[in-house]
Design an enzyme around this catalytic site. Structure first.
Site, PDB file in Angstrom:
ATOM      1  N   VAL A  39     -22.140 -32.426  14.737  1.00 45.63           N
ATOM      2  CA  VAL A  39     -23.071 -31.373  14.354  1.00 45.63           C
ATOM      3  C   VAL A  39     -23.847 -30.972  15.596  1.00 45.63           C
ATOM      4  O   VAL A  39     -24.424 -31.820  16.278  1.00 45.63           O
ATOM      5  CB  VAL A  39     -24.044 -31.852  13.256  1.00 45.63           C
ATOM      6  CG1 VAL A  39     -25.149 -30.818  13.036  1.00 45.63           C
ATOM      7  CG2 VAL A  39     -23.296 -32.098  11.955  1.00 45.63           C
ATOM      8  N   GLY A 232     -26.212 -29.026  22.304  1.00 44.13           N
ATOM      9  CA  GLY A 232     -25.626 -29.662  23.481  1.00 44.13           C
ATOM     10  C   GLY A 232     -26.056 -31.104  23.663  1.00 44.13           C
ATOM     11  O   GLY A 232     -25.942 -31.644  24.764  1.00 44.13           O
ATOM     12  N   ARG A 233     -26.579 -31.725  22.603  1.00 44.47           N
ATOM     13  CA  ARG A 233     -27.036 -33.123  22.622  1.00 44.47           C
ATOM     14  C   ARG A 233     -28.256 -33.343  23.523  1.00 44.47           C
ATOM     15  O   ARG A 233     -28.627 -34.477  23.812  1.00 44.47           O
ATOM     16  CB  ARG A 233     -25.924 -34.100  23.032  1.00 44.47           C
ATOM     17  CG  ARG A 233     -24.528 -33.778  22.545  1.00 44.47           C
ATOM     18  CD  ARG A 233     -24.461 -33.392  21.078  1.00 44.47           C
ATOM     19  NE  ARG A 233     -24.579 -34.531  20.171  1.00 44.47           N
ATOM     20  CZ  ARG A 233     -24.557 -34.412  18.847  1.00 44.47           C
ATOM     21  NH1 ARG A 233     -24.447 -33.221  18.285  1.00 44.47           N
ATOM     22  NH2 ARG A 233     -24.656 -35.482  18.092  1.00 44.47           N
ATOM     23  N   LEU A 234     -28.901 -32.268  23.958  1.00 45.85           N
ATOM     24  CA  LEU A 234     -30.119 -32.410  24.759  1.00 45.85           C
ATOM     25  C   LEU A 234     -31.319 -32.486  23.810  1.00 45.85           C
ATOM     26  O   LEU A 234     -32.173 -31.601  23.762  1.00 45.85           O
ATOM     27  CB  LEU A 234     -30.265 -31.243  25.745  1.00 45.85           C
ATOM     28  CG  LEU A 234     -29.289 -31.270  26.919  1.00 45.85           C
ATOM     29  CD1 LEU A 234     -29.498 -30.048  27.812  1.00 45.85           C
ATOM     30  CD2 LEU A 234     -29.473 -32.551  27.736  1.00 45.85           C
ATOM     31  N   HIS A 235     -31.366 -33.574  23.068  1.00 40.47           N
ATOM     32  CA  HIS A 235     -32.381 -33.757  22.037  1.00 40.47           C
ATOM     33  C   HIS A 235     -33.748 -34.028  22.655  1.00 40.47           C
ATOM     34  O   HIS A 235     -33.867 -34.431  23.810  1.00 40.47           O
ATOM     35  CB  HIS A 235     -31.990 -34.925  21.131  1.00 40.47           C
ATOM     36  CG  HIS A 235     -30.579 -34.859  20.636  1.00 40.47           C
ATOM     37  ND1 HIS A 235     -30.062 -33.739  20.020  1.00 40.47           N
ATOM     38  CD2 HIS A 235     -29.571 -35.770  20.680  1.00 40.47           C
ATOM     39  CE1 HIS A 235     -28.801 -33.969  19.691  1.00 40.47           C
ATOM     40  NE2 HIS A 235     -28.476 -35.189  20.087  1.00 40.47           N
TER      41      HIS A 235
END
Length: 254
Positions: A39, A232-235
């Site tokens: 996701v 982009g998983r840059l949480h």
């Protein structure tokens, strides 16, 4: 290079550990490939990011107000059991310490910590008696949010347990008395009989008392981490560290 034994079957996939034959069968049968499940938070087709970026200022007044607000927002949006949390303890029963996790319900929230209730003689009760350190994770994927609470536990006072017990329905009170939590059960019928025996025992009792082996724990955090999913998983990750009267706030790499 190590030679493969032809009699051992197909070599396992480097990522999944499954054999190439098994992977091929899964593709042919239409089974889900877990490697491709992802996701992208913030994608309007998945979990849209409708709020601004999580920032250190969100916890400037403490960690508890933000956690309470996130639980309430999850409840408002219809998330099932928004106060559920995965509680991890440490088992010292084997040759080496090992983590043990299960889902429980948060039944109290204050600046001192989060409260949950259980059988003191259960597996988690025995584990907390031997090692009081624990961690709890709240997860709301639909909101792209997580909160991790880490610290040490302590039993709550009896009057706190009593106040919560008065809010429990009769069926839940009977279940607490009937279950020897975490002990082996020979069958479902054995559990049903234990409940029937407990119902008989308390048939004439209007206010079923708190079992002496049951009560609450306060998980008093020394660290609370808030997580907000981003594309982009840059949480976003903001951690609050508590050391007595001193509190520090820090952003972590995702």
């Amino acid at each position: 290079m190590r030679e493969l034994d032809p009699s051992a079957g197909a070599a396992p996939d480097a990522v999944t550990g499954a054999s190439s034959e098994a992977l091929a069968d899964a593709v042919i049968s239409g089974a889900v490939d877990l490697r491709t499940m992802r996701v992208d938070y913030g994608d309007p087709q998945a979990v849209p990011a409708t709020e601004t970026d999580l920032d250190e200022s969100w916890v400037s007044a403490g960690w508890e107000p933000l956690l309470r607000r996130w639980i309430d927002q999850a409840r408002t949006l219809g998330v099932a059991e928004p106060n559920a949390m995965v509680l991890a303890t440490v088992s010292l029963a084997g040759p080496a310490p090992r983590p043990v996790a299960r889902t429980v319900l948060c039944k109290g929230l204050s600046p001192e910590g989060v409260t949950f209730y259980t059988n003191y003689d259960s597996a988690k009760g025995n584990q907390l008696a031997a090692d009081p350190y624990a961690a709890a994770t709240f997860l709301w994927p639909a909101l792209a949010r997580q909160v991790h609470v880490r610290g040490v536990t302590e039993r709550v006072p009896a009057e706190v347990t009593e106040a919560y017990w008065q809010l429990r329905p009769r069926e839940s009170r009977l279940g607490a008395w009937a279950s020897r939590q975490s002990r082996p059960a020979a069958s479902r019928a054995e559990l049903d009989q234990a409940l029937a025996d407990t119902e008989t025992r308390f048939a004439e009792v209007d206010d079923i008392p708190v079992p002496p082996f049951w009560g609450g724990y306060l998980l008093r955090p020394d660290e609370v981490e808030f997580w907000q999913g981003r594309r982009g998983r840059l949480h976003n990750r903001i951690v609050v560290r508590i050391d007595g009267a001193n509190t520090t706030i820090e952003r972590l790499q995702p």
